[in-house]
Design an enzyme around this catalytic site. Structure first.
Site, short mmCIF file in Angstrom:
data_model
loop_
_atom_site.label_atom_id
_atom_site.label_comp_id
_atom_site.label_asym_id
_atom_site.label_seq_id
_atom_site.Cartn_x
_atom_site.Cartn_y
_atom_site.Cartn_z
N HIS A 284 41.79 38.64 39.89
CA HIS A 284 43.09 37.51 39.72
C HIS A 284 44.34 38.09 39.44
O HIS A 284 44.36 38.99 38.70
CB HIS A 284 42.72 36.66 38.57
CG HIS A 284 43.52 35.14 38.97
ND1 HIS A 284 44.97 35.09 38.53
CD2 HIS A 284 42.99 34.06 39.12
CE1 HIS A 284 45.10 33.73 38.69
NE2 HIS A 284 44.08 33.36 39.10
N ARG B 106 44.52 36.04 46.99
CA ARG B 106 44.92 37.01 45.79
C ARG B 106 44.49 38.49 46.18
O ARG B 106 45.31 39.25 45.15
CB ARG B 106 43.58 36.65 45.06
CG ARG B 106 43.82 35.18 44.32
CD ARG B 106 42.67 34.73 43.62
NE ARG B 106 42.76 33.37 42.99
CZ ARG B 106 42.16 32.72 42.45
NH1 ARG B 106 40.80 33.08 42.21
NH2 ARG B 106 42.38 31.46 41.98
N LEU C 239 34.01 25.88 42.27
CA LEU C 239 33.43 24.95 41.61
C LEU C 239 32.65 24.07 42.88
O LEU C 239 31.77 23.49 42.62
CB LEU C 239 34.26 24.25 40.88
CG LEU C 239 34.88 24.82 39.67
CD1 LEU C 239 35.95 24.39 38.92
CD2 LEU C 239 34.10 25.67 38.66
N ARG D 4 37.33 35.12 47.85
CA ARG D 4 37.27 33.87 47.59
C ARG D 4 38.67 33.03 47.64
O ARG D 4 39.57 33.43 47.04
CB ARG D 4 36.54 33.41 46.35
CG ARG D 4 36.51 32.00 46.07
CD ARG D 4 35.51 31.85 44.99
NE ARG D 4 36.33 32.41 43.63
CZ ARG D 4 37.17 31.78 42.92
NH1 ARG D 4 37.42 30.58 43.30
NH2 ARG D 4 37.76 32.40 41.75
N ALA E 266 37.58 27.44 33.41
CA ALA E 266 38.20 27.28 34.96
C ALA E 266 39.67 26.58 34.77
O ALA E 266 39.52 25.37 34.15
CB ALA E 266 37.28 26.72 36.05
N GLN E 267 40.67 27.04 35.27
CA GLN E 267 41.76 26.40 34.95
C GLN E 267 42.29 25.34 36.11
O GLN E 267 42.34 24.16 36.00
CB GLN E 267 42.87 27.15 34.76
CG GLN E 267 42.76 27.92 33.17
CD GLN E 267 44.15 28.83 32.77
OE1 GLN E 267 44.95 29.07 33.61
NE2 GLN E 267 43.82 29.43 31.88
N HIS F 79 37.89 38.81 38.00
CA HIS F 79 37.84 37.50 37.92
C HIS F 79 36.75 36.91 38.42
O HIS F 79 35.98 35.82 37.85
CB HIS F 79 38.96 36.84 38.47
CG HIS F 79 39.24 35.40 38.56
ND1 HIS F 79 39.31 34.82 37.38
CD2 HIS F 79 39.33 34.47 39.27
CE1 HIS F 79 39.23 33.39 37.53
NE2 HIS F 79 39.42 33.40 38.80
N GLU G 179 47.21 25.84 45.81
CA GLU G 179 47.23 27.17 45.28
C GLU G 179 47.14 28.21 46.13
O GLU G 179 47.24 27.88 47.41
CB GLU G 179 45.72 27.37 44.18
CG GLU G 179 45.52 26.61 42.93
CD GLU G 179 44.30 26.90 42.29
OE1 GLU G 179 43.60 27.58 42.65
OE2 GLU G 179 44.29 26.18 41.15
N GLU H 251 28.26 31.30 41.33
CA GLU H 251 28.91 32.71 41.47
C GLU H 251 28.15 33.89 41.68
O GLU H 251 28.16 34.85 42.26
CB GLU H 251 29.61 32.91 40.18
CG GLU H 251 30.49 34.34 40.49
CD GLU H 251 31.52 34.81 39.34
OE1 GLU H 251 31.72 33.64 38.62
OE2 GLU H 251 31.94 35.93 39.35
C1 SIN Z 1 43.20 29.68 38.78
O1 SIN Z 1 43.58 28.60 38.23
O2 SIN Z 1 44.31 30.52 39.06
C2 SIN Z 1 41.85 30.21 39.00
C3 SIN Z 1 41.28 29.31 40.05
C4 SIN Z 1 39.92 29.90 40.70
O3 SIN Z 1 39.70 31.30 40.34
O4 SIN Z 1 39.59 29.53 41.53
#
Ligand code: SIN
Length: 518
Positions: A249, A296, A400, A394, A55-56, A358, A123, A383
């Site tokens: 994603h 998204r 997380l 989501r 996870a980024q 994703h 984000e 998940e």
């Molecule tokens: C992302 O870093 O774009 C992914 C984060 C996520 O899927 O919640």
């Protein structure tokens, strides 16, 4: 012949955020109340081989004065197209700051500003900066923190390279689990009479098996994400909810002929990177006032529309407006991955991106403690579960935190249930034979990618459902099989369930978009 029967009070399958956090909360609660507990954590590969590790972006939780629970709730429901369970949304979002304190107590090291406060970022779909992160490798830090905390409890036993291949429940309510220990990916197993087949029994069972991304040709998921928990839960009688709510994603790195797709975090767009089409036009404002930071589903559909109008299979993410120091500080891994994989310097060149599978927003239907409604003693966390938080799409970085808070609630319920439990006597159990069918993984991935992608058509869904069901029905049963072949069989069953669910949807909401319902 069965060897090695072992008994635990709780078995947790999966070692990402949901599995590890459940084990920690259980062990902490047991220690607090002087209760003895035995917990087994099972990992199909190595403990750190999880989607969590990759996870980024980060972990969403309200923390600043300008932000509020109400704003996070509105953003979650807006992204989820109103299909969320409002009670669960509020419960998760209000519990999130305490969960962050638990992580801090367990030693997590997240990015801070020079004044010592946490560096919160934005984000897509978030009105305010509320994403806690560690540069662009938050998952790696989270996984390491949780693994370290787990290692502090003798009550938690962890086994790696152990694939659960069958779960049954007896008349007394005990779960019996058949697993293969120390497997290698192409070793074959004739009728599971091999020496490394083990039998585990437990009173409470937690499925924290993560995603099912390998059912699609292009996914950000790791190779372990084969939907195992979905099939185990279905076989035990659980209900699946909204399995066709598959999130794509918007920005997977475009590399021709790659299945595992490297993720280009949405946090880059949070810092100001913008999407451009083949001609260099910043196209997102034509689709949504939030432009590149729209939720998204909106961004992915806009990108697909631009790709259709162009001569190339991707669009570009332009991060050249960000300073070199911002990129180096916040996105060092993305910077070096783009350099290594495509020879691109993201400070100077646009990144080719396309939407890829994703996240699974639906899953095993659970109650507000993560308990599987129809199967007493069974839990699904993370998940793999459908909690009602995500609705039809989501919100970024809400997964997380969902895994952590549901782990806490599930642990509190399990610890009470176990309080008066006496140790399970070791009992022999005769499992049904496992029939593994010979399935071509690429065939399954093609069906899902072509017929259950971002834009769907009813006729395609029917075709996908009928043809994949037939392929499964008439597939040969293997005399001996490898774990990869066993996973291929699971993927086919998961694919059929996704088509089945997609055909029951009656409205276009969030990630579910059927051109025939327009
Ligand atoms: C992302 O870093 O774009 C992914 C984060 C996520 O899927 O919640």
């Amino acid at each position: 012949m069965q060897t090695n029967i072992s008994s635990y009070q709780v078995v947790i399958i999966g070692t990402g955020v949901a599995g590890l956090a459940t084990a920690i909360y259980l062990a902490e609660a047991a220690a607090l109340s002087n209760q003895t507990i035995s917990i087994l954590l099972v990992s199909k590969a190595s403990v750190s081989d999880t989607n969590t590790s990759w996870a980024q972006g980060g972990i969403a939780a309200v923390a600043s004065n300008e932000d509020s629970f109400e704003a996070h709730i509105i953003d979650t429901i807006d992204a989820g197209a109103g299909k969320n369970d409002l009670h669960i949304v509020r419960k998760v979002i209000e519990a999130a700051p305490d969960a962050m304190h638990d992580l801090i107590r367990w030693g997590i090291d997240l990015d801070k500003k020079v004044d010592g406060t946490y560096d919160l970022v934005k984000e897509g779909g978030h009105q305010f900066s509320r994403i806690w992160h560690k540069a662009d490798s938050t998952g790696h830090t989270l996984q390491a923190t949780l693994m370290h905390r787990v290692s502090q409890f003798p009550s938690i036993v962890c086994v790696e390279n152990t694939a659960i291949v069958q779960i049954e429940k007896d008349a007394l309510g005990t779960f019996h689990i058949q697993a293969i220990h120390n497997h290698t990916s192409d070793q074959t197993y004739p009728n599971l009479t091999v020496e490394n087949c083990i039998h585990i029994q437990c009173a409470q069972l937690v499925l924290a098996t993560g995603g099912l991304g390998m059912v699609y040709a292009k996914t950000t998921n790791q190779s372990i994400a084969t939907g195992d928990g979905i099939i185990f839960a279905s076989q035990l009688g659980a209900t699946m909810k909204d399995l066709s709510y598959i999130q794509f994603h918007p920005t997977g790195l475009y590399e021709s002929n790659q299945t595992g797709t490297y993720l280009i975090s949405e946090a880059l767009r949070g810092e100001g990177a913008i999407l451009r089409n083949e001609k260099g036009v910043d196209f997102m404002p034509q689709y949504d006032t939030r432009a590149s930071l729209a939720p998204r589903d909106i961004v992915s559909r806009a990108i697909m529309n631009e790709i259709k109008k162009s001569n190339i299979e991707y669009v570009y993410l332009d991060a050249t407006g960000l300073s070199a120091s911002t990129i180096q500080k916040h996105f060092p891994n993305i910077q070096s991955a783009c350099q290594q994989k495509l020879g691109i310097d993201i400070c100077k060149q646009w990144i080719p991106v396309l939407p890829v599978q994703h996240y699974t927003c639906g899953g095993i239907l659970v109650d507000e403690f993560g308990g599987v409604v129809e199967v007493d003693g069974l839990y699904a966390i993370g998940e793999v579960a459908s909690t009602g938080l995500h609705g039809a799409n989501r919100l970024a970085s809400n997964s997380l935190i969902e895994g952590i808070v549901f782990a806490k609630w599930a642990a509190s319920k399990m610890i009470n249930a176990l309080r008066n439990d006496i140790a399970l006597p070791i009992s022999t159990y005769h499992f049904k034979p496992i029939l593994v069918k010979q399935i071509d993984r690429a065939l399954v991935q093609n069906y899902l990618s072509n017929y259950a992608g971002i834009e769907k058509k009813t006729a395609d869904l029917m075709k996908g459902f009928n043809e994949l069901s037939q392929a499964y029905q008439y597939a040969n049963v293997l005399n001996q099989w490898s774990l990869k072949e066993w996973e291929n069989d699971l993927l086919c069953q998961v694919g059929i369930l996704i088509f089945k669910d997609a055909l029951t949807q009656t409205e276009n909401k969030g990630v579910y978009f059927n051109l025939d319902l327009e």
